[in-house]
Design a protein around this motif. Structure first.
Motif: not given
Length: 362
Positions: A53-59, A96-98, A103-107, A125-128
């Motif tokens: 889901i994280g990969s799909a979200l980044v894309i 948590a690291a993933v 989230a950092g990439v999306i930010t 960053l605050v939102f993340v």
């Protein structure tokens, strides 16, 4: 409702809600359905579901696709599942690291969405951090709670097994003590039978009668030898005769010195085996009263009625913990071996042990 049923209900509810809001385009509908279905495996493969889901979200965010927004909801639930369902603690921290990396990439991609330059980055960053922290802490809390409940269940099961084993041991010890006490009574009875048969054989002049008495004498001696051989080992280190109700006044005196007031009714004459059993039951019941009820008053009533002896040992203490020991199991086993029964439990005003023992074997 089982965990699988709850997961299916959650996935279906999310799919319906997200499709109603974001499902106007077929691409968004496909992504939403696929994301909700992937949540069905979050208990068995939490890190895999989170990564997918994280990969799909980044894309979706990077290409500014319309189905990125619903994945934020699904990603939060997947992030919750990482610490909640991961097999090990290290896997939970890896989740948590993933999540932080994703989230950092999306930010970085969306830093201009809330403003320009550094301010936009700080707000992102605050939102993340809030997004990741809430999901991960809630999932971790669930994991800790489940571990605590599992530990409690294991402990309760272990205590139940230990209690059952100790109860069986108490019954076995009581049977061994009964066997030791039985040795004296049985040996005395059989010795008397052998002596009487031998005397009658010498006194009679009839050959048939003499032979019959001689066989009785031989059988009695064989029975005595076999009984002695089987039971002598049980008497190792126990040379005292088994106590009877005649020893009850001495027991009452010892308990009174320890702080327990005991009132005893008339003590009847009983057959040897019943006499010993009655004493042991009274002894154990009064000892339990002293141990659990403290400076209480106990009453012992022994009554003969229609071929049975009735025992009632009552006290006016709380006695709330008497049922936690193993003495009751021993008393009940002693009564059962004589064909009687025993009940023990709280009664209005205190605790009571009541037993009925038949005077003759059934």
């Amino acid at each position: 409702m089982g965990t699988e049923a709850r997961d299916r209900l959650l996935a279906a509810g999310l799919a319906v809600g997200l499709l109603a809001v974001y499902g106007s385009r077929w691409t968004a509908a496909i992504v939403i359905v696929a994301g909700c279905v992937s949540l069905l495996w979050r208990r068995r493969f939490p890190l895999f579901v989170l990564a997918a889901i994280g990969s799909a979200l980044v894309i979706g965010v990077g290409w500014r696709l319309e189905w990125a927004d619903p994945l934020l909801f699904l990603g939060w639930i997947a992030l919750y599942g990482a610490p909640a369902f991961a097999k090990t603690r290290h896997a939970a921290y890896a989740g948590a690291a993933v999540a932080l990396g994703t989230a950092g990439v999306i930010t970085l991609i969306t830093r201009d969405a809330a403003g320009r330059g550094r301010d936009g980055l700080v707000i992102g960053l605050v939102f993340v951090l809030a997004y990741v922290a809430t999901a991960w802490l809630l999932g971790h809390g669930y994991r800790v709670r489940q571990a605590y409940l599992t530990a409690l269940e294991d402990r309760a099961e272990r205590l139940a097994r230990e209690r059952e084993a100790m109860s069986r041991q108490a019954v076995a010890e009581e049977r061994a003590r009964i066997a030791r006490e039985l040795h004296d009574m049985l040996a005395h009875t059989m010795s008397g039978m052998v002596v009487l048969a031998g005397g009658a054989r010498l006194a009679t002049g009839q050959e048939d009668t003499a032979r019959a008495l001689a066989e009785i004498e031989r059988s009695g001696r064989r029975g005595m030898d076999e009984t002695r051989r089987l039971l002598t080992a049980l008497r190792a280190g126990d040379a005292e005769s088994p106590p009877t109700l005649a020893d009850l006044p001495a027991l009452v005196a010892r308990l009174s010195a320890a702080g327990l007031t005991v009132k005893v009714s008339t003590i009847p004459d009983l057959p040897p085996a019943v006499d010993v059993a009655a004493y042991r039951i009274v002894q154990e019941a009064l000892t339990n009263t002293l141990r659990h009820a403290g400076n209480a008053t106990a009453a012992v009533v022994i009554r003969l009625d229609s071929g049975v002896v009735e025992l009632a040992i009552t006290d006016n203490g709380s006695g709330s913990s008497q049922g936690l020991g193993h003495g009751i199991a021993g008393m009940r086993e002693r009564a059962r071996l004589l064909g009687g029964e025993l009940r023990a439990g709280p009664e209005p005003g205190g605790w009571a042990v009541r037993a009925t023992l038949p005077l003759e074997a059934r």
